[in-house]
Design an enzyme around this catalytic site. Structure first.
Site, PDB file in Angstrom:
ATOM      1  N   ASP A 188      -1.364   4.342   3.923  1.00 58.96           N
ATOM      2  CA  ASP A 188      -1.977   5.632   3.772  1.00 58.96           C
ATOM      3  C   ASP A 188      -2.734   5.841   5.425  1.00 58.96           C
ATOM      4  O   ASP A 188      -3.666   5.006   5.603  1.00 58.96           O
ATOM      5  CB  ASP A 188      -3.050   5.810   2.870  1.00 58.96           C
ATOM      6  CG  ASP A 188      -3.779   6.931   2.773  1.00 58.96           C
ATOM      7  OD1 ASP A 188      -4.132   7.589   3.769  1.00 58.96           O
ATOM      8  OD2 ASP A 188      -3.703   7.695   1.775  1.00 58.96           O
ATOM      9  N   HIS A 189      -2.020   6.661   6.250  1.00 58.55           N
ATOM     10  CA  HIS A 189      -2.596   6.344   7.520  1.00 58.55           C
ATOM     11  C   HIS A 189      -3.960   6.836   7.710  1.00 58.55           C
ATOM     12  O   HIS A 189      -4.671   6.898   8.676  1.00 58.55           O
ATOM     13  CB  HIS A 189      -1.667   7.330   8.559  1.00 58.55           C
ATOM     14  CG  HIS A 189      -1.917   8.754   8.439  1.00 58.55           C
ATOM     15  ND1 HIS A 189      -1.422   9.630   7.431  1.00 58.55           N
ATOM     16  CD2 HIS A 189      -2.610   9.625   9.131  1.00 58.55           C
ATOM     17  CE1 HIS A 189      -1.734  10.865   7.903  1.00 58.55           C
ATOM     18  NE2 HIS A 189      -2.400  10.875   8.740  1.00 58.55           N
ATOM     19  N   HIS A 219      -4.786  10.605   0.626  1.00 61.88           N
ATOM     20  CA  HIS A 219      -5.818  10.494   1.648  1.00 61.88           C
ATOM     21  C   HIS A 219      -7.254  10.914   1.202  1.00 61.88           C
ATOM     22  O   HIS A 219      -8.062  10.079   1.507  1.00 61.88           O
ATOM     23  CB  HIS A 219      -5.382  11.619   2.719  1.00 61.88           C
ATOM     24  CG  HIS A 219      -3.978  11.476   3.495  1.00 61.88           C
ATOM     25  ND1 HIS A 219      -3.423  10.317   3.591  1.00 61.88           N
ATOM     26  CD2 HIS A 219      -3.158  12.390   3.812  1.00 61.88           C
ATOM     27  CE1 HIS A 219      -2.056  10.453   3.888  1.00 61.88           C
ATOM     28  NE2 HIS A 219      -1.985  11.562   4.271  1.00 61.88           N
TER      29      HIS A 219
HETATM   30  C1  BG6 Z   1       0.210  13.847   5.780  1.00 66.03           C
HETATM   31  C2  BG6 Z   1       0.710  15.000   5.071  1.00 66.03           C
HETATM   32  O1  BG6 Z   1       0.295  12.833   5.342  1.00 66.03           O
HETATM   33  O2  BG6 Z   1      -0.994  13.895   6.440  1.00 66.03           O
HETATM   34  C3  BG6 Z   1       0.659  16.140   5.931  1.00 66.03           C
HETATM   35  O3  BG6 Z   1       1.976  15.015   4.635  1.00 66.03           O
HETATM   36  C4  BG6 Z   1      -0.693  16.473   6.748  1.00 66.03           C
HETATM   37  O4  BG6 Z   1       1.096  17.348   5.389  1.00 66.03           O
HETATM   38  C5  BG6 Z   1      -1.076  15.120   7.462  1.00 66.03           C
HETATM   39  O5  BG6 Z   1      -0.479  17.367   7.574  1.00 66.03           O
HETATM   40  C6  BG6 Z   1      -2.297  15.152   8.080  1.00 66.03           C
HETATM   41  O6  BG6 Z   1      -2.554  13.991   8.813  1.00 66.03           O
HETATM   42  P1  BG6 Z   1      -3.501  13.890  10.097  1.00 66.03           P
HETATM   43  O7  BG6 Z   1      -3.483  12.730  10.691  1.00 66.03           O
HETATM   44  O8  BG6 Z   1      -3.007  15.078  11.014  1.00 66.03           O
HETATM   45  O9  BG6 Z   1      -4.988  14.609   9.573  1.00 66.03           O
END
Ligand code: BG6
Length: 479
Positions: A172-173, A235
């Protein structure tokens, strides 16, 4: 600190995630001197490419998505010597023997499943059949990890056939973001906050992840997911867990993940009235509406969601968590705001106004923290109170080091190689998060609820404001 030599195989090596995130992240770690010796990155995909063609693809991806990292001349050329390619058929037999031969050496082997989840089980099976599933093997999987509890269970079971939980890294980044980890440092590295971190002192908490982009070219995927599956179940849920969890005894994978799981299991089901879903409208001829973007005028999928979440446990009973996320909103902002209660009594009288401390943790942009404190307004005018921020923008406080922080993927991929699962989701966590989300999704699907509309560039549907107003609270400004 350099990591041990490794072989990283990227299934879906020519795909979008590899191009945008994985390959540039590996390059930046290479520039930082973390990837030494004979480590190899092997792209694996269905299409027929020579190694040179794949290296060209890697070069382009780095040129486009490197984010301006400066490396010494010649670094790219030397990085490319670590890159290899295998044409492979995930569901068939082609390419597997060749891959097995390439990763033969005894060293850390990580297989990144950057492919559709429906292929996870087949890939695990093939790796096992070809002798690549031993105790040095690590599997990295991406979200979406299922689309409900039942499908997540199938995915977990498919991986568990050949791999132990300790070998599976579910990314989960958001957990790789610098400030998200700082959340734990702030909570558990300071004496200041933890004694106040409960419903006795905290009025409510707001979690906002607001994006300006629409669903763009991802309409087909997105329309089957919506904000709940795309952002909240993973997230936002992870953010909520890190704010709400009890102090783990150690910063290690088992302890941290046990505590997160307890939070998810303590979440109340969210009633229909505590939930607002929305779809963005068009903004001139350039920016089409959600329905136009996904090419389906009858779509009931949400591009925005706001909700009031309650955690039924000793620490949080009575303190709601308001969460919202959406696309095509006013600004790109992600923040967590911890809104403390007012003082029990004002010695300065009613005219001094209502003041409360707010701790804001900014995930992006301008990563940092701000603590709003109440002080006396300067000047001779008597005891008038005003709120001022104690601002700690990391880039200001820590100088260039703070600007040089690795991005989420860099950190997470290196954690895979180091064998550290603390910032990855465990199977039971993912399942618990779906068990919480499923009834809500089933509810609106069964009822055929139509999302409210909202203007592009706004803060979301009007109804979401009401979610707060009726409780005598308001959302923080999206700036
Ligand atoms: C991804 C989603 O996991 O996270 C996207 O699939 C979203 O829809 C993105 O835009 C948001 O990531 P960050 O790091 O740009 O906040």
């Amino acid at each position: 600190i350099p990591v041990d030599e490794f072989d990283l195989v990227i299934f879906g090596g020519t795909g979008d995630l590899a191009r945008r995130k994985i390959l540039p992240a590996l390059f930046r770690r290479f520039c930082a001197g973390q990837m030494e010796g004979k480590s190899r990155i092997i792209g694996a995909a269905r299409s027929d490419h020579s190694t040179q063609e794949f290296r060209d693809f890697v070069t382009e991806s780095i040129r486009e998505f490197n984010g301006g990292t400066h490396c010494e001349d010649g670094t790219l050329e030397s990085f490319l010597t670590h890159i290899d390619y295998v044409q492979i058929d995930a569901l068939g037999t082609d390419g597997w023997a060749e891959l097995a031969e390439k990763v033969e050496e005894k060293r850390i082997r990580a297989f990144y499943f950057s492919v559709a989840p429906s292929l996870f089980g087949a890939l695990a099976e093939r790796l096992h059949e070809h002798g690549m599933a031993d105790s040095d093997t690590r599997i990295v999987v991406e979200k979406p990890f299922g689309r409900d509890l039942a499908s997540a269970k199938v995915l977990n079971a498919g991986l568990a056939q050949h791999f132990d939980e300790s070998q599976i890294y579910r990314i989960d980044h958001y957990l790789g973001k610098e400030t998200v980890q700082n959340l734990m440092a702030v909570r558990f590295g300071n004496m200041l906050f933890e004694p106040l971190w409960n419903s006795q002192y905290i009025d409510h908490i707001q979690i906002t992840v607001s994006e300006t982009v629409g669903v763009g070219g991802r309409g087909e995927y997105y329309d089957k997911s919506g904000a709940m599956r795309d952002m909240v179940q993973n997230h936002l849920m992870q953010l909520l867990c890190l704010i709400a969890m009890e102090p783990p005894a150690k910063f290690d994978p088992a302890a941290v993940r046990d505590e997160k799981l307890k939070v998810i299991r303590a979440l109340d089901p969210v009633p229909q009235d505590d939930l607002v879903r929305g779809q963005y409208l068009a903004d001139g001829p350039e920016k089409e509406s959600y329905l136009q973007d996904v090419g389906d005028t009858s779509s009931l999928t949400e591009s925005y969601i706001a909700m009031k979440v309650k955690i039924s446990n000793w620490r949080w009973a009575g303190t709601p968590f308001y969460m919202r996320t959406g696309k095509r909103l006013k600004a790109r902002t992600s923040e967590i705001a911890v809104v403390f209660k007012e003082t029990p009594h004002s010695i300065f009288g009613p005219e001094s106004g209502n003041h409360r401390n707010i701790l804001t943790i900014r995930l992006q942009p301008n990563e940092g923290m701000e603590l709003g404190v109440t002080i006396k307004e300067p000047g001779p005018g008597g005891m008038r109170l005003v709120d001022v921020p104690l601002d700690m923008t990391f880039a200001d406080a820590l100088g260039p080091d703070a600007e040089d922080v690795p991005d989420a993927y860099e950190r997470l991929i290196m954690d895979v190689i180091r064998g550290n699962q603390t910032l990855f989701m465990r199977g039971d966590e993912v399942e618990a998060a779906w068990a919480w989300a499923d009834p809500m999704i089933e509810g609106w699907e069964d009822r055929g609820d139509k999302p409210k509309t909202y203007e592009s560039g706004s803060t979301g549907p009007e109804e979401a404001l009401m979610l707060m107003h009726r409780d005598g609270r308001r959302w923080r400004e999206i700036r």
